[in-house]
Design an enzyme around this catalytic site. Structure first.
Site, mmCIF file in Angstrom:
data_model
loop_
_atom_site.group_PDB
_atom_site.id
_atom_site.type_symbol
_atom_site.label_atom_id
_atom_site.label_comp_id
_atom_site.label_asym_id
_atom_site.label_seq_id
_atom_site.Cartn_x
_atom_site.Cartn_y
_atom_site.Cartn_z
ATOM 1 N N GLY A 156 0.832 -1.194 0.000
ATOM 2 C CA GLY A 156 0.000 0.000 0.000
ATOM 3 C C GLY A 156 0.864 1.239 0.000
ATOM 4 O O GLY A 156 2.014 1.216 -0.439
ATOM 5 N N ARG A 157 0.315 2.334 0.527
ATOM 6 C CA ARG A 157 1.045 3.609 0.491
ATOM 7 C C ARG A 157 2.406 3.502 1.168
ATOM 8 O O ARG A 157 3.421 3.940 0.644
ATOM 9 C CB ARG A 157 0.223 4.699 1.181
ATOM 10 N N ARG A 238 1.942 -3.985 12.460
ATOM 11 C CA ARG A 238 1.252 -4.251 13.705
ATOM 12 C C ARG A 238 1.846 -5.505 14.349
ATOM 13 O O ARG A 238 2.175 -6.470 13.659
ATOM 14 C CB ARG A 238 -0.256 -4.449 13.474
ATOM 15 N N GLU A 267 1.408 -5.201 23.056
ATOM 16 C CA GLU A 267 1.644 -3.815 23.450
ATOM 17 C C GLU A 267 0.606 -3.356 24.475
ATOM 18 O O GLU A 267 -0.561 -3.769 24.399
ATOM 19 C CB GLU A 267 1.591 -2.916 22.212
ATOM 20 N N HIS A 285 7.313 1.517 19.075
ATOM 21 C CA HIS A 285 6.144 1.864 18.257
ATOM 22 C C HIS A 285 6.096 3.378 18.010
ATOM 23 O O HIS A 285 5.120 4.053 18.360
ATOM 24 C CB HIS A 285 4.831 1.393 18.918
#
Length: 326
Positions: A156-157, A238, A267, A285
């Site tokens: 993706g981007r 993620r 997390e 993160h």
């Protein structure tokens, strides 16, 4: 005019430009930093827009109490902290920040990749401990990135932005994505591969997949077995996409040469075992944690909510099934 509730502190030079566009803006001060779920629960009923900061969970009873809410906007491209289905059922638009998060996260991907493949942090520790510049002349641990193959999972981007930067380093690009991106292939001379082919061929595997139930632990023991023993794994997507104990095992037992990760399975907690490994680079993160990037993310999110209030479709609407109702 609409009312805005923000779950975390935002500097005035970022939020100030919206004070004339909302009747009321309520947010915690810098010292408090974040509202608790209980505090938001007691306030949310009278607000039209909720802005979630620091992965604030918007689910269940909070959604039920948000009787006037038109939009919830999230500071980040990921939105697993928000129950999108429940929001959709209550006609609450979910807004994220897919554009402004792109370049800083891609930059950080390259920073992590170079840190682990060229031993930056390990050399730093060595110099601090020995206070010397001497080193082994023919030390076989790191690799040159020029001429090597970067395998991107999720094109993706952010995946494409990382690929452009890696192309500038002289790397070859292969990728897997459920949707083939032929225009990007032409631009970067990238080669579309199956998921397994990326694992098997890449010298560096970089994960940019969104987290879904289907992607849970898609990078696990079997995936690490398919990678080259000389390969590196990078994750800025993620945490639950990867099986963290499997990553620890793969790095510890030299199934792969090393890894770098900005995200973790549980997390905000990080396993003690992963912190003891020398051939893995860890960060908390913070892939987009640059002030100008966070400013742009806040503006993208809030601009999206204003579009919803004006009955204009925002580019960053997550639950697109609501488009006809905006």
């Amino acid at each position: 005019m609409a009312k805005l509730l923000v779950t975390g502190w935002i500097p005035e030079d970022i939020i100030g430009k919206y004070r004339e566009q909302f009747e009321e803006i309520v947010l915690p001060d810098e010292e408090k930093t974040n509202y608790t779920v209980g505090e938001v629960s007691g306030m949310i009923g009278r607000f039209d827009v909720l802005f979630t900061i620091s992965a604030f969970p918007f689910r269940d009873d909070l959604i039920e109490k948000a009787v006037n809410l038109k939009a919830v906007c999230n500071l980040g491209v990921g939105y697993d902290n928000i129950d999108v289905q429940a929001c959709t059922e209550r006609n609450i638009c979910v807004i994220n920040t897919p554009v402004s998060v792109c370049e800083p996260t891609a930059e950080f991907t390259i920073a992590l990749m170079m840190s682990i493949t060229r031993g930056t942090l390990m050399y730093d520790r060595e110099v601090r401990e020995t206070k010397r510049t001497a080193s082994v002349c023919f030390f076989d641990r790191d690799i040159m990135l020029y001429g090597k193959t970067l395998g991107i999972l999720g094109f993706g981007r952010i995946g494409q932005a990382a690929a452009r930067k890696a192309k500038g380093l002289g790397m070859n690009i292969i990728y897997y994505d459920p949707y083939r991106k032929e225009d990007a292939e032409k631009e970067m001379d990238a080669v579309y591969c199956t998921f397994d082919e990326v694992l098997e061929k890449a010298d560096v595997v970089s994960c940019h997949m969104p987290y879904t139930e289907e992607n849970h632990h898609v990078i696990g023991a079997e995936a690490f077995r398919k990678m080259k023993k000389t390969a590196y794994f990078i994750n800025v997507a993620r945490g639950p996409i990867m099986d963290e104990p499997a990553l620890v095992y793969a790095v510890k037992n030299k199934m792969i040469r090393g890894a770098a990760t900005d995200v973790y399975e549980n997390e905000p907690h990080i396993s003690e075992e992963i912190t003891k490994l020398n051939n893995i680079v860890l960060s908390p993160h913070i892939g987009s944690n640059v002030y100008e990037a966070r400013r742009n993310m806040a503006w993208e999110a809030l601009d999206g909510s204003l579009s919803v209030l004006a009955h204009v479709r925002p580019h960053n609407l997550v639950n697109t099934s609501l488009m006809g109702q905006i």
